[in-house]
Design an enzyme around this catalytic site. Sequence first.
Site, PDB file in Angstrom:
ATOM      1  N   TYR A 235       0.805  -1.218   0.000  1.00  0.00           N
ATOM      2  CA  TYR A 235       0.000   0.000   0.000  1.00  0.00           C
ATOM      3  C   TYR A 235       0.840   1.271   0.000  1.00  0.00           C
ATOM      4  CZ  TYR A 235      -3.650  -3.250   1.652  1.00  0.00           C
ATOM      5  OH  TYR A 235      -4.527  -4.303   1.795  1.00  0.00           O
TER       6      TYR A 235
ATOM      7  N   HIS B 296       1.137 -11.417   1.983  1.00  0.00           N
ATOM      8  CA  HIS B 296       0.050 -10.724   1.283  1.00  0.00           C
ATOM      9  C   HIS B 296      -0.563 -11.586   0.184  1.00  0.00           C
ATOM     10  CE1 HIS B 296      -1.381  -6.410   0.130  1.00  0.00           C
ATOM     11  NE2 HIS B 296      -2.357  -7.283   0.077  1.00  0.00           N
TER      12      HIS B 296
END
Length: 272
Positions: free
Chosen positions: A44, A102
């Site tokens: 992110y 992730h």
Amino acid sequence: MSICFRPGYERSFGTYPLKGEDLEKAFAAAYEVGYRSFDTAQLYGNEADLGASIRRANVSTDDLLITTKVHPENYTEEQFLKSVQASLNALGVSKVALLLLHWPDPSGDNRKSLALLRDAKRKGLATEIGVSNFTASMMRDAQSFLDGEIAINQVEFHPLLDQSILLDMSFRTGVPLASFASVARGEVFKYPQFGQIGKAYGKSAAQVVLRWILQKGVAVNTMSTKLENMRSNFDVMDFVLSSVDMKRIDALTCTNFRCVDKDKVPWTPEWD
């Protein structure tokens, strides 16, 4: 079915794609609403902004459950622990509550990255460890490989997607699921059933969607920059959907609308 996720993670505030001042304002508002679990990731690019937001809000990190996720490009012995330490430095913490892979390992073999994840926990960099975007078989194998240490599998989960295979594996392995894209990035609002059901409970369409997820035994991860929506998303613990309404919503999972696929994320596995 009973809810099986860890206490504190039932309602998390997602930070993607917020950065800078937008994240600072959103964090302060979400904390005021009552959120204590906050979700970020190396991918992110906002870990440092979240850390700064926490400090500017004068909030103790001891009061927070922070989740971050390791980028697949860091799934090497040389980079993994370094990247985790960089994440901790950016967040301003000595450890995170939850550290996730992730995505599955692009190599097709998750054992090396899972072993590195376990090393991070053993070195005190995370209280708990887990995975994200793992298929049912991957989740089963990961839980077996790490001897029951997988705390969560964060996946796309909403009423427009049939995740029954993953949900069944969750209960079989004891690995809780947590949702992202909980309202299918707004797609659910095209379906009047949620609003119709909500009227009987004095709740909004979004609250009905989130409550359905919770009653499926799945933790909820939501993001909004609007205070009213933050409060609405948080206020989903004071009502219970009937079995009739749950089945009515269940019928929509055959829509099989998916927000994330290989066109958007190259590490996407072949879903169950």
